[in-house]
Design a protein around this motif. Structure first.
Motif, PDB file in Angstrom:
ATOM      1  N   LEU A   1       0.854  -1.169   0.000  1.00  0.00           N
ATOM      2  CA  LEU A   1       0.000   0.000   0.000  1.00  0.00           C
ATOM      3  C   LEU A   1       0.897   1.228   0.000  1.00  0.00           C
ATOM      4  N   LEU A   2       0.700   2.090  -0.974  1.00  0.00           N
ATOM      5  CA  LEU A   2       1.496   3.301  -1.100  1.00  0.00           C
ATOM      6  C   LEU A   2       0.601   4.505  -0.846  1.00  0.00           C
ATOM      7  N   ASP A   3       0.878   5.218   0.206  1.00  0.00           N
ATOM      8  CA  ASP A   3       0.099   6.387   0.615  1.00  0.00           C
ATOM      9  C   ASP A   3       0.768   7.623   0.026  1.00  0.00           C
ATOM     10  N   VAL A   4       0.052   8.357  -0.832  1.00  0.00           N
ATOM     11  CA  VAL A   4       0.631   9.508  -1.521  1.00  0.00           C
ATOM     12  C   VAL A   4       0.245  10.834  -0.879  1.00  0.00           C
ATOM     13  N   GLY A   8       2.534  14.844   7.026  1.00  0.00           N
ATOM     14  CA  GLY A   8       1.691  15.204   8.166  1.00  0.00           C
ATOM     15  C   GLY A   8       0.394  14.423   8.198  1.00  0.00           C
ATOM     16  N   GLU A   9      -0.232  14.286   7.038  1.00  0.00           N
ATOM     17  CA  GLU A   9      -1.467  13.496   6.952  1.00  0.00           C
ATOM     18  C   GLU A   9      -1.182  12.040   7.294  1.00  0.00           C
ATOM     19  N   ASN A  20       4.757   5.707   2.880  1.00  0.00           N
ATOM     20  CA  ASN A  20       4.420   7.078   2.484  1.00  0.00           C
ATOM     21  C   ASN A  20       5.417   7.611   1.464  1.00  0.00           C
ATOM     22  N   VAL A  21       4.907   7.923   0.273  1.00  0.00           N
ATOM     23  CA  VAL A  21       5.660   8.633  -0.756  1.00  0.00           C
ATOM     24  C   VAL A  21       4.726   9.741  -1.233  1.00  0.00           C
ATOM     25  N   PRO A  22       4.905  10.960  -0.729  1.00  0.00           N
ATOM     26  CA  PRO A  22       4.019  12.055  -1.120  1.00  0.00           C
ATOM     27  C   PRO A  22       3.978  12.244  -2.636  1.00  0.00           C
ATOM     28  N   LEU A  23       2.829  12.619  -3.152  1.00  0.00           N
ATOM     29  CA  LEU A  23       2.648  12.780  -4.584  1.00  0.00           C
ATOM     30  C   LEU A  23       3.743  13.653  -5.197  1.00  0.00           C
ATOM     31  N   LYS A  37       4.956  -5.333  -6.643  1.00  0.00           N
ATOM     32  CA  LYS A  37       3.867  -6.198  -7.122  1.00  0.00           C
ATOM     33  C   LYS A  37       2.596  -5.806  -6.368  1.00  0.00           C
ATOM     34  N   ASN A  38       1.481  -5.823  -7.049  1.00  0.00           N
ATOM     35  CA  ASN A  38       0.188  -5.533  -6.422  1.00  0.00           C
ATOM     36  C   ASN A  38       0.194  -4.194  -5.683  1.00  0.00           C
ATOM     37  N   LEU A  39       0.705  -3.173  -6.323  1.00  0.00           N
ATOM     38  CA  LEU A  39       0.809  -1.853  -5.724  1.00  0.00           C
ATOM     39  C   LEU A  39      -0.565  -1.185  -5.693  1.00  0.00           C
ATOM     40  N   VAL A  40      -0.987  -0.789  -4.498  1.00  0.00           N
ATOM     41  CA  VAL A  40      -2.263  -0.098  -4.309  1.00  0.00           C
ATOM     42  C   VAL A  40      -1.964   1.291  -3.774  1.00  0.00           C
ATOM     43  N   LEU A  41      -2.570   2.302  -4.406  1.00  0.00           N
ATOM     44  CA  LEU A  41      -2.348   3.698  -4.053  1.00  0.00           C
ATOM     45  C   LEU A  41      -3.514   4.217  -3.230  1.00  0.00           C
ATOM     46  N   VAL A  42      -3.200   5.026  -2.224  1.00  0.00           N
ATOM     47  CA  VAL A  42      -4.239   5.594  -1.376  1.00  0.00           C
ATOM     48  C   VAL A  42      -3.886   7.035  -1.037  1.00  0.00           C
ATOM     49  N   CYS A  43      -4.924   7.858  -0.889  1.00  0.00           N
ATOM     50  CA  CYS A  43      -4.784   9.231  -0.395  1.00  0.00           C
ATOM     51  C   CYS A  43      -6.046   9.516   0.412  1.00  0.00           C
TER      52      CYS A  43
END
Length: 72
Positions: A1-4, A8-9, A20-23, A37-43
């Motif tokens: 899971l990659l949180d963009v 702070g958020e 966490n990799v900010p946009l 593999k199976n990368l899911v993006l969330v914000c």
């Protein structure tokens, strides 16, 4: 899971195990994600995750967006 979201958020609320990799940093860090593999993006709502998806797909990296983001 990659949180963009912003750092702070991410610090205030996150999914356990998410990275966490900010946009704004994503372009410069795509090389780190090429083997994912199976990368899911969330914000927060899904908008930044959709932008991140476009960036990653442009680099040949397959990913999906978690619909509704953290708000769902």
């Amino acid at each position: 899971l990659l949180d963009v979201r912003s750092p702070g958020e991410f610090a205030a609320e996150k999914v356990p195990g998410a990275r966490n990799v900010p946009l704004g940093d994503l372009e410069s860090r795509c090389e780190e994600l090429e083997r994912a593999k199976n990368l899911v993006l969330v914000c927060a709502s899904g908008n930044r995750a959709e932008k991140a998806l476009q960036i990653l797909e442009g680099r040949g990296i397959h990913a999906r967006v978690l619909e509704g983001g953290m708000k769902s």
